[in-house]
Design an enzyme around this catalytic site. Structure first.
Site, PDB file in Angstrom:
ATOM      1  N   THR A 269       0.852  -1.189   0.000  1.00 49.22           N
ATOM      2  CA  THR A 269       0.000   0.000   0.000  1.00 49.22           C
ATOM      3  C   THR A 269       0.890   1.241   0.000  1.00 49.22           C
ATOM      4  O   THR A 269       0.686   2.175  -0.789  1.00 49.22           O
ATOM      5  CB  THR A 269      -0.942  -0.004   1.220  1.00 49.22           C
ATOM      6  OG1 THR A 269      -1.766  -1.171   1.140  1.00 49.22           O
ATOM      7  CG2 THR A 269      -1.811   1.241   1.257  1.00 49.22           C
TER       8      THR A 269
ATOM      9  N   CYS B  45     -10.426  -6.407   1.504  1.00 52.02           N
ATOM     10  CA  CYS B  45     -10.703  -5.045   1.949  1.00 52.02           C
ATOM     11  C   CYS B  45     -12.194  -4.725   1.897  1.00 52.02           C
ATOM     12  O   CYS B  45     -12.688  -3.907   2.647  1.00 52.02           O
ATOM     13  CB  CYS B  45      -9.929  -4.044   1.099  1.00 52.02           C
ATOM     14  SG  CYS B  45      -8.264  -4.593   0.730  1.00 52.02           S
TER      15      CYS B  45
HETATM   16  C1  LIG Z   1      -2.383  -7.020  -0.777  1.00 55.18           C
HETATM   17  C2  LIG Z   1      -2.202  -6.127  -1.953  1.00 55.18           C
HETATM   18  C3  LIG Z   1      -1.730  -4.815  -1.807  1.00 55.18           C
HETATM   19  C4  LIG Z   1      -1.461  -4.206  -0.442  1.00 55.18           C
HETATM   20  O1  LIG Z   1      -0.337  -4.776   0.133  1.00 55.18           O
HETATM   21  P1  LIG Z   1      -0.031  -4.543   1.696  1.00 55.18           P
HETATM   22  O2  LIG Z   1       1.392  -4.999   1.847  1.00 55.18           O
HETATM   23  O3  LIG Z   1      -0.998  -5.423   2.426  1.00 55.18           O
HETATM   24  O4  LIG Z   1      -0.205  -3.106   1.982  1.00 55.18           O
HETATM   25  C5  LIG Z   1      -1.542  -4.054  -2.931  1.00 55.18           C
HETATM   26  N1  LIG Z   1      -1.787  -4.548  -4.156  1.00 55.18           N
HETATM   27  C6  LIG Z   1      -2.233  -5.805  -4.344  1.00 55.18           C
HETATM   28  C7  LIG Z   1      -2.470  -6.295  -5.730  1.00 55.18           C
HETATM   29  C8  LIG Z   1      -2.465  -6.626  -3.258  1.00 55.18           C
HETATM   30  O5  LIG Z   1      -2.923  -7.857  -3.460  1.00 55.18           O
END
Ligand SMILES: *Cc1c(COP(=O)(O)O)cnc(C)c1O
Length: 371
Positions: free
Chosen positions: A70, A323
């Site tokens: 993120t 989410c």
């Molecule tokens: C899980 C995910 C994120 C976010 O990753 P985090 O490390 O949990 O913040 C971003 N992009 C995709 C495609 C994801 O699957």
């Protein structure tokens, strides 16, 4: 329980945990410190940087450690938008990006950037020609994910990379779901920025990385936060040493074992698909898809209710992204052209490193009995 939700997160590999533990116990130094403790921590971080770079075909100096994908997605979009503000004000994204991209793009738009959102076909794939058509003289960045976290479709990123190269536009890709599952190479794919998350590839939560190309072209960005010189000033703050060591180990294992694991998992995925029967209709292309992904819509069913009933029978899966929790129709399924009702009938299975044929057979039998 059978855990079939590897797109939401993956269990930590015991080898990753073993690599991390010394850095939570005796090796607690700050990598910036000028003594033996600091040197040991710094050496561990630099080893991890080599491991992550190796998985991507990148140079270690091109890896910036973050708190997760993120943050990496935010840093890529906001950091580039801020640095290249005088060069251009236009951003291109696809409609099936992760919310970390889409919401960031919305905020940048509210702040005066122009954003073009390129749709996907019913197969869940971005047409590279649509990207080419969306690029304008003032475009600075295109962001298209490598593999989708809900429907598992794999985008033609190398083709998109050839277009962005030719038009001298930067290309970012969120590769979170792709890493360790399909081959990734930032040079072959023409990628300039790439987001990584440890916990989607058998590492710990709360750590990730952003690849930032350093030559041909050298990508610049404005850091999101102020405070120190770590990570070349691109991401200040004391490094999460144990987490970074875990990410590095996870990357090393993914590079060594990814191709073999992908073949094994794809066989199980196809077995699951066959066992689910004709009422389960696959979302998106079966050809350009992650090996462990099966996303289906079930005629006349409500995905959230199926997930609850499966959970009660010891099967962990989901409707779509972790989410949104399946209450709102998924923006990805709507982008495929599904009605809200059909989008709410979705079930997502994500198979992984320790999934067995028995897990898959139990899941299919449980779903059939529920239906
Ligand atoms: C899980 C995910 C994120 C976010 O990753 P985090 O490390 O949990 O913040 C971003 N992009 C995709 C495609 C994801 O699957």
């Amino acid at each position: 329980m059978a855990y079939l939700d590897h797109h939401a997160t993956t269990p930590i590999d015991p080898r990753v945990l073993d690599a991390m533990l010394p850095y939570l116990r005796e090796q607690y130094g700050n990598p910036g410190s000028p003594h033996a403790y600091g040197r040991a921590a710094d050496a561990a971080v630099e080893r991890a940087r080599v491991q992550v770079a190796g998985l991507l075909g990148a140079h270690p100096s091109e890896i910036v450690f973050t708190s997760g994908a993120t943050e990496s997605d935010n840093l890529a979009l906001r950091g580039v938008a801020a640095f290249y503000r005088d060069v251009g004000d236009h951003l291109v994204v696809s409609t099936i990006e992760h919310k970390a991209i889409l919401q960031t793009a919305d905020e940048l738009e509210a702040g005066g950037m122009r954003v073009t959102r390129v749709p996907v076909g019913r197969d869940g794939l971005v047409d590279p020609r649509a990207i080419a058509d969306a690029i304008e003289p003032s475009t600075i960045l295109v962001s298209v994910m490598l593999a989708n976290n809900e429907i598992g479709t794999v985008q033609p990123i190398a083709e998109i990379g050839r277009i962005t190269r030719a038009r001298r536009v930067l290309l970012h890709t969120d590769a979170v779901q792709a890493l360790g599952r399909i081959p990734v190479d930032v040079d072959r794919d023409g990628v300039d920025l790439l987001s990584v998350s440890a916990h989607k590839m058998y590492g710990p939560k709360g750590v990730g990385a952003l690849f930032v190309r350093q030559r041909r072209p050298r990508v610049r960005l404005v850091p999101e936060i102020a405070g120190g010189g770590q990570e070349g000033g691109r991401r200040p703050g004391t490094l999460n040493v144990a987490g970074i060591v875990g990410l590095g180990k996870a990357a090393e294992i993914a590079q060594a074992e990814g191709p073999e694991e992908a073949r094994r998992v794809a066989v199980l995925r196809d077995r699951l698909r066959a066992a689910l029967g004709p009422r389960a209709r696959v979302n998106g292309s079966m050809r350009a898809r992650l090996p462990g992904n099966l996303s289906v819509c079930i005629d006349g069913a409500v995905g959230r209710e199926l997930v609850e009933a499966l959970d009660a029978r010891g099967i962990a899966c989901s409707t779509g992204s972790a989410c949104s929790k399946g209450i709102e129709p998924s923006h990805v399924l709507l982008a495929l052209g599904h009605t809200p009702e059909i989008a709410l009938s979705a079930l997502r299975f994500g198979l992984g490193r320790w999934t067995t044929a028995e897990d898959v057979d139990r899941a299919a039998a449980a779903l059939r009995s529920i239906l």
